[in-house]
Design a protein around this motif. Structure first.
Motif, PDB file in Angstrom:
ATOM      1  N   LEU A 303       0.830  -1.206   0.000  1.00  0.00           N
ATOM      2  CA  LEU A 303       0.000   0.000   0.000  1.00  0.00           C
ATOM      3  C   LEU A 303       0.868   1.261   0.000  1.00  0.00           C
ATOM      4  O   LEU A 303       0.617   2.207  -0.756  1.00  0.00           O
ATOM      5  CB  LEU A 303      -0.920   0.007   1.223  1.00  0.00           C
ATOM      6  N   GLY A 304       1.892   1.276   0.854  1.00  0.00           N
ATOM      7  CA  GLY A 304       2.760   2.448   0.980  1.00  0.00           C
ATOM      8  C   GLY A 304       3.446   2.783  -0.327  1.00  0.00           C
ATOM      9  O   GLY A 304       3.419   3.932  -0.788  1.00  0.00           O
ATOM     10  N   ILE A 305       4.063   1.773  -0.941  1.00  0.00           N
ATOM     11  CA  ILE A 305       4.778   2.004  -2.191  1.00  0.00           C
ATOM     12  C   ILE A 305       3.792   2.424  -3.280  1.00  0.00           C
ATOM     13  O   ILE A 305       4.057   3.333  -4.076  1.00  0.00           O
ATOM     14  CB  ILE A 305       5.536   0.725  -2.629  1.00  0.00           C
ATOM     15  N   PHE A 306       2.640   1.790  -3.284  1.00  0.00           N
ATOM     16  CA  PHE A 306       1.603   2.121  -4.263  1.00  0.00           C
ATOM     17  C   PHE A 306       1.233   3.604  -4.137  1.00  0.00           C
ATOM     18  O   PHE A 306       1.180   4.334  -5.126  1.00  0.00           O
ATOM     19  CB  PHE A 306       0.374   1.236  -4.013  1.00  0.00           C
ATOM     20  N   TYR A 307       1.071   4.048  -2.899  1.00  0.00           N
ATOM     21  CA  TYR A 307       0.736   5.453  -2.629  1.00  0.00           C
ATOM     22  C   TYR A 307       1.832   6.368  -3.152  1.00  0.00           C
ATOM     23  O   TYR A 307       1.568   7.331  -3.880  1.00  0.00           O
ATOM     24  CB  TYR A 307       0.529   5.625  -1.117  1.00  0.00           C
ATOM     25  N   LEU A 308       3.086   6.054  -2.814  1.00  0.00           N
ATOM     26  CA  LEU A 308       4.216   6.882  -3.247  1.00  0.00           C
ATOM     27  C   LEU A 308       4.293   6.961  -4.763  1.00  0.00           C
ATOM     28  O   LEU A 308       4.475   8.033  -5.338  1.00  0.00           O
ATOM     29  CB  LEU A 308       5.531   6.307  -2.708  1.00  0.00           C
ATOM     30  N   LEU A 309       4.141   5.810  -5.412  1.00  0.00           N
ATOM     31  CA  LEU A 309       4.265   5.774  -6.868  1.00  0.00           C
ATOM     32  C   LEU A 309       3.144   6.583  -7.531  1.00  0.00           C
ATOM     33  O   LEU A 309       3.372   7.283  -8.522  1.00  0.00           O
ATOM     34  CB  LEU A 309       4.237   4.332  -7.383  1.00  0.00           C
ATOM     35  N   ARG A 310       1.953   6.483  -7.008  1.00  0.00           N
ATOM     36  CA  ARG A 310       0.814   7.201  -7.581  1.00  0.00           C
ATOM     37  C   ARG A 310       0.910   8.698  -7.312  1.00  0.00           C
ATOM     38  O   ARG A 310       0.776   9.500  -8.221  1.00  0.00           O
ATOM     39  CB  ARG A 310      -0.509   6.662  -6.990  1.00  0.00           C
ATOM     40  N   GLU A 311       1.213   9.049  -6.058  1.00  0.00           N
ATOM     41  CA  GLU A 311       1.164  10.455  -5.669  1.00  0.00           C
ATOM     42  C   GLU A 311       2.388  11.231  -6.103  1.00  0.00           C
ATOM     43  O   GLU A 311       2.280  12.360  -6.551  1.00  0.00           O
ATOM     44  CB  GLU A 311       0.996  10.582  -4.151  1.00  0.00           C
ATOM     45  N   PHE A 312       3.559  10.638  -5.938  1.00  0.00           N
ATOM     46  CA  PHE A 312       4.786  11.392  -6.174  1.00  0.00           C
ATOM     47  C   PHE A 312       5.477  11.051  -7.483  1.00  0.00           C
ATOM     48  O   PHE A 312       6.114  11.898  -8.077  1.00  0.00           O
ATOM     49  CB  PHE A 312       5.752  11.222  -4.999  1.00  0.00           C
ATOM     50  N   ALA A 313       5.375   9.836  -7.925  1.00  0.00           N
ATOM     51  CA  ALA A 313       6.067   9.476  -9.162  1.00  0.00           C
ATOM     52  C   ALA A 313       5.115   9.552 -10.353  1.00  0.00           C
ATOM     53  O   ALA A 313       5.545   9.483 -11.503  1.00  0.00           O
ATOM     54  CB  ALA A 313       6.663   8.075  -9.055  1.00  0.00           C
ATOM     55  N   ALA A 321       0.752  -0.754  -9.356  1.00  0.00           N
ATOM     56  CA  ALA A 321       0.293  -1.938  -8.620  1.00  0.00           C
ATOM     57  C   ALA A 321       1.294  -3.076  -8.754  1.00  0.00           C
ATOM     58  O   ALA A 321       1.635  -3.745  -7.779  1.00  0.00           O
ATOM     59  CB  ALA A 321      -1.074  -2.375  -9.123  1.00  0.00           C
ATOM     60  N   ILE A 322       1.783  -3.298  -9.961  1.00  0.00           N
ATOM     61  CA  ILE A 322       2.745  -4.385 -10.169  1.00  0.00           C
ATOM     62  C   ILE A 322       4.028  -4.106  -9.398  1.00  0.00           C
ATOM     63  O   ILE A 322       4.552  -4.960  -8.673  1.00  0.00           O
ATOM     64  CB  ILE A 322       3.060  -4.569 -11.676  1.00  0.00           C
ATOM     65  N   LEU A 323       4.524  -2.885  -9.543  1.00  0.00           N
ATOM     66  CA  LEU A 323       5.783  -2.525  -8.902  1.00  0.00           C
ATOM     67  C   LEU A 323       5.684  -2.626  -7.386  1.00  0.00           C
ATOM     68  O   LEU A 323       6.564  -3.182  -6.721  1.00  0.00           O
ATOM     69  CB  LEU A 323       6.159  -1.093  -9.306  1.00  0.00           C
ATOM     70  N   SER A 324       4.600  -2.101  -6.831  1.00  0.00           N
ATOM     71  CA  SER A 324       4.483  -2.120  -5.371  1.00  0.00           C
ATOM     72  C   SER A 324       4.352  -3.557  -4.870  1.00  0.00           C
ATOM     73  O   SER A 324       4.893  -3.915  -3.829  1.00  0.00           O
ATOM     74  CB  SER A 324       3.302  -1.270  -4.900  1.00  0.00           C
ATOM     75  N   SER A 325       3.635  -4.387  -5.629  1.00  0.00           N
ATOM     76  CA  SER A 325       3.524  -5.791  -5.226  1.00  0.00           C
ATOM     77  C   SER A 325       4.889  -6.450  -5.224  1.00  0.00           C
ATOM     78  O   SER A 325       5.231  -7.207  -4.315  1.00  0.00           O
ATOM     79  CB  SER A 325       2.626  -6.583  -6.179  1.00  0.00           C
ATOM     80  N   GLU A 326       5.675  -6.174  -6.252  1.00  0.00           N
ATOM     81  CA  GLU A 326       6.981  -6.806  -6.336  1.00  0.00           C
ATOM     82  C   GLU A 326       7.870  -6.359  -5.177  1.00  0.00           C
ATOM     83  O   GLU A 326       8.603  -7.170  -4.599  1.00  0.00           O
ATOM     84  CB  GLU A 326       7.629  -6.511  -7.697  1.00  0.00           C
ATOM     85  N   VAL A 327       7.776  -5.070  -4.841  1.00  0.00           N
ATOM     86  CA  VAL A 327       8.573  -4.592  -3.697  1.00  0.00           C
ATOM     87  C   VAL A 327       8.146  -5.338  -2.432  1.00  0.00           C
ATOM     88  O   VAL A 327       8.977  -5.793  -1.640  1.00  0.00           O
ATOM     89  CB  VAL A 327       8.416  -3.062  -3.508  1.00  0.00           C
ATOM     90  N   ALA A 328       6.831  -5.520  -2.278  1.00  0.00           N
ATOM     91  CA  ALA A 328       6.341  -6.239  -1.098  1.00  0.00           C
ATOM     92  C   ALA A 328       6.813  -7.690  -1.108  1.00  0.00           C
ATOM     93  O   ALA A 328       7.144  -8.261  -0.064  1.00  0.00           O
ATOM     94  CB  ALA A 328       4.823  -6.175  -1.040  1.00  0.00           C
ATOM     95  N   ILE A 329       6.852  -8.300  -2.288  1.00  0.00           N
ATOM     96  CA  ILE A 329       7.348  -9.682  -2.377  1.00  0.00           C
ATOM     97  C   ILE A 329       8.804  -9.728  -1.913  1.00  0.00           C
ATOM     98  O   ILE A 329       9.216 -10.627  -1.178  1.00  0.00           O
ATOM     99  CB  ILE A 329       7.205 -10.228  -3.820  1.00  0.00           C
TER     100      ILE A 329
END
Ligand code: GDD
Ligand code: MN
Length: 417
Positions: A303-313, A321-329
């Protein structure tokens, strides 16, 4: 040329596939004891079908090796299914040169697994083993396997999937089929298949006492599964080996073996033996809790990475969604490797192995994702369940699945003690 004395073939045992508790030797009267019915420590069965080009070499190699450390205390038993290339005849001719060699020619029964058991029935050893005749199983491993038995193991198997193990030149398809069969086995019969890392191995040895007096009923190729399924096996040891390429002759494996394998699993499952194994089994509760905590942390990371990627990047939805999931993995993997399965990974050090574990973990997570989607759809569409409840159940089921499969495939525990 050889001497004239002709050596007899072994009589083929008939009836039940059951190993006697005591070796079939004439006890008592030592005076009349002929070398032919003397008990030995180790009996190694070599099943053959059309191995004319390999038989001499394998007998020679095994003899050289075993003479080195248990000379006079072992026997080699070739069990041939009346090969059209007359492997049995060649083996018989070798007997004058190799006194510890015995040969059985089966003309009625056929099939690898029953060949091995028939050989063991005629065996005079306390420890019973099997090895392929085609030199795909490196003979040197026998020494380590025997050592493991001496140290108390009831079953010692050569494995392609532990340290020092592997396959030489297998295609991706063959690896995939082999692993797929194992995965299926874990689902159908976890308490049997989960006990060894390489349940397909045809290279192992077992104490006679662990399988004596139990009627076996194997199908097709995978005798080890039957041994674990019906035997009274407490300690298991595994030794890594590299499955060599076949140089001479050809493999007898066809699609039929896959079907037989599945039928075999199902039959063992319904055989009632599993209940006995269940008593010994302790659910890994603490480990599962740790896995759950790590999983929750992954949700936060995702969720955190997803938020950062959407809001700031400003990344697109799917990509985020894919990127944040992979980071979580990745974070999940690191935590699981260090904490949930820390005791296991500390025994499997090194970057290479760690990356291997990570790749497996990643693949299993992706499979879990697919399972998740399928389950939600099934529960919602086919059973009309509330979609949030459906999702919750799917998450629980997939977490269990992920845990179990990762435990068995990514971080494998071999219960050697
Ligand atoms: N007596 C007898 N009867 N022997 C057989 C039969 C049979 O019907 N079929 C095969 N064999 C013998 C072969 O001659 C060889 O010595 C051994 O059994 C293995 O057969 P392969 O055809 O070479 O099998 P593979 O190379 O695919 O090996 C796979 O199966 C082996 C046996 O379970 C792998 O999974 C190996 O790890 C495994 O050891
Ligand atoms: Mn082979």
């Amino acid at each position: 040329m050889f001497t004239d004395e002709s050596h007899d073939l072994l009589t083929v045992p008939t009836g039940n596939l059951r190993i006697p508790e005591a070796p079939p030797v004439t006890a008592g009267d030592n005076v009349s004891e002929s070398p032919d019915d003397r008990a030995v420590y180790f009996s190694l069965v070599i099943p053959t079908f059309n191995e004319a080009k390999n038989i001499r070499k394998i007998v020679e190699l095994l003899t050289k090796l075993l003479d080195g450390f248990i000379a006079d205390d072992y026997e080699l038993i070739v069990v041939d299914d009346n090969s059209p290339d007359c492997t049995w005849e060649l083996a018989q001719a070798l007997m004058s040169e190799y006194p510890q060699l015995r040969v059985m020619r089966r003309q009625e029964e056929k099939g690898l697994s029953t060949a091995v058991i028939r050989g063991w029935q005629a065996a005079k050893g306390q420890v019973l083993g099997v090895i392929d005749a085609d030199l795909q199983h490196p003979p040197e491993v026998l020494q380590q396997l025997l050592a493991a038995i001496e140290q108390g193991a009831d079953l010692a198997t050569a494995s392609r999937h532990v340290e020092g193990g592997g396959v030489s030149e297998w295609s991706v398809v063959r690896r995939f089929l082999s692993r797929g069969a194992q995965l299926l086995g874990l689902v159908i019969l976890p308490r049997v298949i989960g006990r060894v890392s390489d349940p397909m191995s045809g290279y192992f040895m077992v104490r006679r006492s662990a399988i004596a007096n139990r009627t076996m009923n194997p199908m097709g190729y995978k005798i080890l599964i039957e041994v674990i399924g019906v035997g009274n096996i407490d300690q298991v040891a595994e030794v890594g080996y590299v499955f060599q390429e076949r140089q001479e002759g050809e493999s007898k494996v066809t699609w039929r073996q896959y079907v037989e394998y599945i039928l075999h699993l199902l039959r063992l499952r319904s055989g009632g033996r599993v209940a006995r194994l269940r008593k010994r089994w302790q659910p890994p509760v603490a480990r599962f809790m740790r896995f759950g905590v790590v999983g929750l942390s992954g949700v936060g990371v995702d969720l955190g990475i997803f938020y950062l990627l959407r809001e700031f990047a400003g990344l697109a939805l799917t990509r985020s969604a894919i990127l944040s999931s992979e980071v979580a993995i990745i974070t999940n993997f690191l935590l699981n490797d260090a904490w949930t399965f820390g005791d296991i990974s500390s025994k499997q050090k090194g970057w290479k192995r760690r990356i291997k574990r990570f790749i497996k973990f990643n693949i299993i997570c992706l499979m879990g994702l697919i399972l998740n989607v399928l389950l939600v759809n099934l529960l919602f569409n086919a059973f009309g369940m509330n979609e949030y409840l459906a999702k919750l159940i799917a998450i629980a089921a997939v977490t269990l699945w992920n845990f179990w499969i990762n435990l068995k495939l990514s971080w494998r525990v071999t219960e050697t003690k």
